[in-house]
Design an enzyme around this catalytic site. Structure first.
Site, mmCIF file in Angstrom:
data_model
loop_
_atom_site.group_PDB
_atom_site.id
_atom_site.type_symbol
_atom_site.label_atom_id
_atom_site.label_comp_id
_atom_site.label_asym_id
_atom_site.label_seq_id
_atom_site.Cartn_x
_atom_site.Cartn_y
_atom_site.Cartn_z
ATOM 1 N N GLY A 37 0.803 -1.209 0.000
ATOM 2 C CA GLY A 37 0.000 0.000 0.000
ATOM 3 C C GLY A 37 0.835 1.258 0.000
ATOM 4 N N PHE A 41 -0.761 6.221 5.103
ATOM 5 C CA PHE A 41 -0.148 5.461 6.192
ATOM 6 C C PHE A 41 0.922 4.510 5.674
ATOM 7 C CE2 PHE A 41 -0.079 3.073 10.229
ATOM 8 C CZ PHE A 41 -0.066 4.154 11.097
ATOM 9 N N ALA A 168 -0.262 9.887 10.462
ATOM 10 C CA ALA A 168 0.846 9.639 9.543
ATOM 11 C C ALA A 168 1.775 10.851 9.395
ATOM 12 C CB ALA A 168 0.298 9.228 8.179
ATOM 13 N N LYS A 219 -12.636 2.492 17.625
ATOM 14 C CA LYS A 219 -12.366 3.929 17.784
ATOM 15 C C LYS A 219 -12.793 4.698 16.539
ATOM 16 C CE LYS A 219 -8.469 4.159 15.068
ATOM 17 N NZ LYS A 219 -7.942 5.192 14.168
ATOM 18 N N ASN A 284 -12.224 9.638 9.837
ATOM 19 C CA ASN A 284 -13.552 9.286 10.330
ATOM 20 C C ASN A 284 -14.226 10.481 10.990
ATOM 21 O OD1 ASN A 284 -13.801 6.161 10.008
ATOM 22 N ND2 ASN A 284 -11.719 6.516 10.755
#
Length: 424
Positions: A37, A41, A168, A219, A284
């Site tokens: 990826g 992040f 990040a 979370k 989020n």
């Protein structure tokens, strides 16, 4: 290179045997690490590991990203202002990225992980540890990454899970930070932690995989709620109340699933929850803010996809978390409220009012620890029943030994008391 010797299976927490059938040695400088990826992040993880002296190969889908990283040492889409280390390279070839890798760092969203890993399972060596940074629950199976990855690979794999309050951008900017590395095998956790630990990032280890994974998943759900409160302009009192109550709620579910209650008092619990609910860089929370201002969820998600703003895992995790809590027999009113808002069963104001009108009861902070005690008693009873270890099942010979031991202790105590009486 990191060697993984095939020796006896090491004992893990609570005397269990680890899924990993090998002992992991500490990584040596220059060892190859594959990062799956090239998002925000993934880029941050690659940068940290490369700065620590390891050779990092990042797997990306985009040729232009790989070219820019290899030539200009810059990710042209994510963290564009960061100059990437010389030890960091990128490729679009899974075979090239995974060849010779001693560790794999997984930075793919949870909902995409099964298909992503399934397509390359034959390229991943069975003895190479996979470090998951993905936080969430699979929307269909309700699995954590600890359950999803072995199913996708169709085998057991050495694994560790990185979690904690870590934006990040602040990691690559070398702001002092802390995180937790969880693995059922302490040796795996320790070796994986060594890839990231440095003067600006402290990594602590634990064997509580369930607690770390549930904390990291839920979370995101509560961050949606925190953002909604902020978007509605309701001040900081509600957010502080939410974060405190949410920590107890997710702890209740985690403990019921087998976690240890104290984990939520650490970086993977309240630490990550505070950052995601109160920090300005939370994806989020950003989605929640727009919900609080009256935008529809479909409009928000479409605009984020067009702008490559990143996946808000909480949207998919919320209904999964509600189902998981119900299956575990745990009351999770905040998760239920967020789920109702997301699927249109309630407005944000209606959900808040319903929560505030719940029956009054004693302080909720002690609930998870009470559940933990109950679970320990239940587990102990279950073990006794499974192994026939009840007192009624003891043989006459065992009863004789117990009686003899008791007599020895009593005689010793009486003799010691007599001796001390004479001395005085």
């Amino acid at each position: 290179q990191v060697s993984l010797a095939s020796v006896r299976r090491p004992a893990c927490a609570a005397g269990r045997l680890c899924d990993s059938a090998m002992v992991v040695e500490m990584p040596r400088k220059g060892a190859k690490v594959c990062v799956l990826g090239s998002g925000t992040f993934g880029t941050a993880m690659s940068t940290l590991i490369a700065r620590n002296g390891f050779s990092v190969c990042m797997l990306t889908r985009r040729e232009e990203v790989a070219r820019s990283i290899n030539v200009e040492h810059v990710n042209p889409i994510h963290l564009t202002g960061v100059k990437l280390p010389a030890l960091l390279s990128a490729t679009t070839s899974a075979k090239e990225a995974l060849a010779g890798a001693a560790f794999i760092v997984h930075c793919i969203p949870v909902q995409s992980s099964e298909g992503f890993l399934g397509g390359m399972k034959d390229l991943i060596a069975e003895n190479v540890p996979i470090i998951s940074t993905s936080k969430g629950l699979h929307s269909d199976t309700l699995e954590t990454m600890a359950e999803l990855v072995p199913r996708a690979l169709q085998r057991k794999q050495p694994m560790a899970f990185l979690s904690g309050p870590t934006f990040a951008k602040e990691l690559v900017d070398a702001y002092p930070s802390g995180a937790v590395m969880a693995s059922e095998d302490p040796a795996v956790a320790d070796a994986c932690a060594a890839l990231f630990h440095c003067d600006t990032l402290r990594i602590y280890t634990t064997t509580d995989v369930i607690g770390v994974e549930i904390g990291g998943a839920l979370k995101n759900v509560y961050a949606l709620a925190a953002g909604t409160l902020e978007g509605m302009g309701l001040g900081v009192n509600p957010t502080a109340f939410l974060v405190t109550r949410a920590c107890a709620e997710m702890n209740m579910l985690a403990v019921k699933l087998g976690a240890r209650a104290h984990t939520m008092a650490g970086l993977a619990g309240i630490g990550d929850l505070m950052l995601t609910c109160m920090g300005g860089a939370s994806r989020n929370k950003a989605v929640g803010q727009r919900i609080g201002k009256g935008e529809s969820l479909s409009t928000i998600l479409d605009s984020r996809q067009e702008s490559l703003a990143g996946v808000a895992e909480g949207v998919a995790t919320t209904p999964a978390a509600a189902k998981l809590a119900k299956r575990a027999g745990v009351e999770a009113p905040i998760v239920e409220a967020v789920a109702a808002v997301l699927d249109g069963r309630a407005t944000a104001r209606e959900a808040i009012l319903k929560l505030m009108q719940r029956p009054r009861h004693e302080d909720f902070s002690a609930w998870p620890y009470a559940v933990e005690r109950e679970e320990r008693i239940r587990t102990r009873k279950l073990r006794y029943s499974e192994h026939g270890a009840g007192l009624s099942d003891l043989s006459p010979q065992t009863w004789g030994l117990l009686a003899l031991s008791h007599a020895v202790v009593v005689v010793g105590f009486l003799g010691a008391r007599s001796f001390l009486a004479r001395r005085s």
